[in-house]
Structures are given as structure tokens and as C-alpha cells.
Design a protein around this motif. Structure first.
Motif, PDB file in Angstrom:
ATOM      1  N   THR A 190       0.839  -1.207   0.000  1.00  0.00           N
ATOM      2  CA  THR A 190       0.000   0.000   0.000  1.00  0.00           C
ATOM      3  C   THR A 190       0.868   1.249   0.000  1.00  0.00           C
ATOM      4  O   THR A 190       0.608   2.197  -0.755  1.00  0.00           O
ATOM      5  N   ASN A 191       1.899   1.272   0.828  1.00  0.00           N
ATOM      6  CA  ASN A 191       2.790   2.433   0.870  1.00  0.00           C
ATOM      7  C   ASN A 191       3.519   2.626  -0.458  1.00  0.00           C
ATOM      8  O   ASN A 191       3.744   3.755  -0.903  1.00  0.00           O
ATOM      9  N   ALA A 192       3.891   1.512  -1.099  1.00  0.00           N
ATOM     10  CA  ALA A 192       4.595   1.601  -2.375  1.00  0.00           C
ATOM     11  C   ALA A 192       3.708   2.197  -3.467  1.00  0.00           C
ATOM     12  O   ALA A 192       4.184   2.927  -4.337  1.00  0.00           O
ATOM     13  N   LEU A 193       2.407   1.897  -3.413  1.00  0.00           N
ATOM     14  CA  LEU A 193       1.487   2.344  -4.463  1.00  0.00           C
ATOM     15  C   LEU A 193       0.758   3.646  -4.123  1.00  0.00           C
ATOM     16  O   LEU A 193       0.037   4.185  -4.972  1.00  0.00           O
ATOM     17  N   LEU A 194       0.938   4.142  -2.916  1.00  0.00           N
ATOM     18  CA  LEU A 194       0.239   5.372  -2.507  1.00  0.00           C
ATOM     19  C   LEU A 194       0.490   6.558  -3.446  1.00  0.00           C
ATOM     20  O   LEU A 194      -0.441   7.316  -3.743  1.00  0.00           O
ATOM     21  N   PRO A 195       1.723   6.783  -3.914  1.00  0.00           N
ATOM     22  CA  PRO A 195       1.926   7.915  -4.830  1.00  0.00           C
ATOM     23  C   PRO A 195       1.052   7.840  -6.075  1.00  0.00           C
ATOM     24  O   PRO A 195       0.583   8.879  -6.580  1.00  0.00           O
ATOM     25  N   LEU A 196       0.788   6.628  -6.563  1.00  0.00           N
ATOM     26  CA  LEU A 196      -0.064   6.467  -7.744  1.00  0.00           C
ATOM     27  C   LEU A 196      -1.534   6.618  -7.379  1.00  0.00           C
ATOM     28  O   LEU A 196      -2.323   7.162  -8.154  1.00  0.00           O
ATOM     29  N   LEU A 197      -1.918   6.134  -6.200  1.00  0.00           N
ATOM     30  CA  LEU A 197      -3.302   6.283  -5.745  1.00  0.00           C
ATOM     31  C   LEU A 197      -3.649   7.750  -5.512  1.00  0.00           C
ATOM     32  O   LEU A 197      -4.779   8.173  -5.731  1.00  0.00           O
ATOM     33  N   ARG A 198      -2.663   8.529  -5.079  1.00  0.00           N
ATOM     34  CA  ARG A 198      -2.898   9.953  -4.833  1.00  0.00           C
ATOM     35  C   ARG A 198      -3.072  10.730  -6.133  1.00  0.00           C
ATOM     36  O   ARG A 198      -3.577  11.858  -6.122  1.00  0.00           O
TER      37      ARG A 198
END
Length: 222
Positions: A190-198
């Protein structure tokens, strides 16, 4: 100044055109009076259609015709069914599968069912795969709209009769294995993909669990 802006809006609504309002600076206690002159209501009125067109134009460089979803462990079970359910919403689904061959078979079934689907070889326990997932979505779509943390393990025998189902008998190494996979690895992904989710205007993270995580059920002596 947001406070003053709200007053300006109220003033224009009630027709205080070209009239001066005395606003006391009570916050700083400086006894300073600021005199604000508001424009006539006709000058302050906003054209809703023009505002909407401006909003759409500003978003034109951010294509959102189709949402992108990543479902870990999506080659079978709840993950596979979740991919099926997203078909009606027109979502582009990428399933993560530890076994690429099994993932490709699942994708073939999904496509036959009308789902726009692809597969990514992915093991939730490998930090390198979390980075690979980020690189994949960043290079292909530049964002991620939906992350479904579905991958996990259920260590132990079923039905639950073995010592691993007892809080006083479960082996420590088994606890470490389950928590590493079902908790810490999920957080890392989740932390790794957070920049893309944001980068999504409405990013969503869905975390799946089961009745094995129910304190009420496990506290029941029956």
C-alpha cells in the motif's frame, strides 16, 4: 481571508452592493478596522455553465475515461470474483498472481466474461514485486484508482482443530509467517502504491479479511 471572502459572498447575496462593511480584527486584538467595498451582485455573479466548462478544460490533460484496479491474488477465489464484479463498472482490472501461468488462465476466463483484464506476476511477500507493481502502473497508466489487498494465506488445518487455532498453543514461527504475509506485506505494498493512488481523483484501498480475524468468534468458548 477566507472569513472575509465568506462575508463578501453573503453581502452580494443580500444586495449590499457598493456598501461598505466595517470588519473588526478581533483575532489580533489590534483595534484595527478594515473597510471592504464589495462589487455589485451582477458583477460577482458566476455563470455555472462557464465554470463547468473551465473545470472540464483543466482536467482535459488528465484522462479518466476508465478506472484502473489492481487486485492481488486475483487469479482465484474472492479476488477473481471481485474482478468479475468490476466488469459492470467498466474498470480495467490487473490481477496479481504468484504463478504467471495460472494468472494467464484466469485472465482468459475474465476476458471471456467481458472483463478488460491483464495479469501481473506478483508475490505479496517480495519487496521487489511491490516496486515492480509500482513501475508497471506508473509506466502503463501513470496512476492507480483502486487497490484491492486480497492476497493472503490461511496457515493451519481446516476445520480449525489443530494447535495453530489456539492462542496458547500456536507456534511463534507460524504467527510470524501469517502476520508477515497478511499484515506487514499489505502495508508495504500500500505504501509503495500510494503515490499512484494519490494521482487518482478518487483513489480507493480495499483490505480483505475473513472470519479468522473476528475476535468475537474466537472468544466464543463453543
Amino acid at each position: 481571508m477566507r472569513y472575509l471572502g465568506n462575508i463578501a459572498f453573503v453581502a452580494s447575496v443580500i444586495g449590499l452592493s457598493r456598501k461598505r462593511l466595517d470588519i473588526a480584527d478581533s483575532v489580533g486584538c489590534r483595534n484595527m478596522i478594515e473597510r471592504i467595498e464589495f462589487p455589485a451582485p451582477s458583477q460577482a455573479r458566476v455563470n455555472p455553465k462557464a465554470a463547468w466548462n473551465k473545470f472540464q478544460a483543466e482536467r482535459s490533460d488528465y484522462p479518466m475515461s476508465q478506472k484502473i484496479a489492481f487486485i492481488t491474488g486475483g487469479n482465484r477465489g474472492l479476488g477473481f470474483q471481485t474482478a468479475i464484479e468490476l466488469k459492470d463498472a467498466g474498470v480495467k482490472v490487473v490481477i496479481g498472481s504468484r504463478d504467471l501461468a495460472q494468472g494467464e488462465q484466469a485472465v482468459a476466463k475474465l476476458r471471456a466474461a467481458g472483463v478488460d483484464a491483464d495479469v501481473l506476476e506478483f508475490d505479496i511477500t517480495k519487496a521487489s514485486d511491490a516496486q515492480a507493481a509500482y513501475d508497471y502502473f506508473n509506466s502503463h497508466y501513470g496512476r492507480l484508482d483502486i487497490l484491492v489487498n486480497n492476497a493472503g494465506i490461511a496457515a493451519g488445518t481446516f476445520p480449525g482443530t489443530g494447535p495453530e487455532h489456539s492462542a496458547t498453543q500456536v507456534a511463534a514461527d507460524l504467527l510470524h509467517k501469517v502476520f508477515e504475509t497478511n499484515f506487514f506485506a499489505q502495508v508495504a505494498l500500500t505504501n509503495a502504491l500510494l503515490p499512484l493512488l494519490r494521482k487518482s481523483p478518487a483513489g480507493r484501498i480495499v483490505n480483505l479479511s475473513s472470519i479468522l480475524g473476528s475476535l468475537a468468534l474466537h472468544a466464543d468458548p463453543k
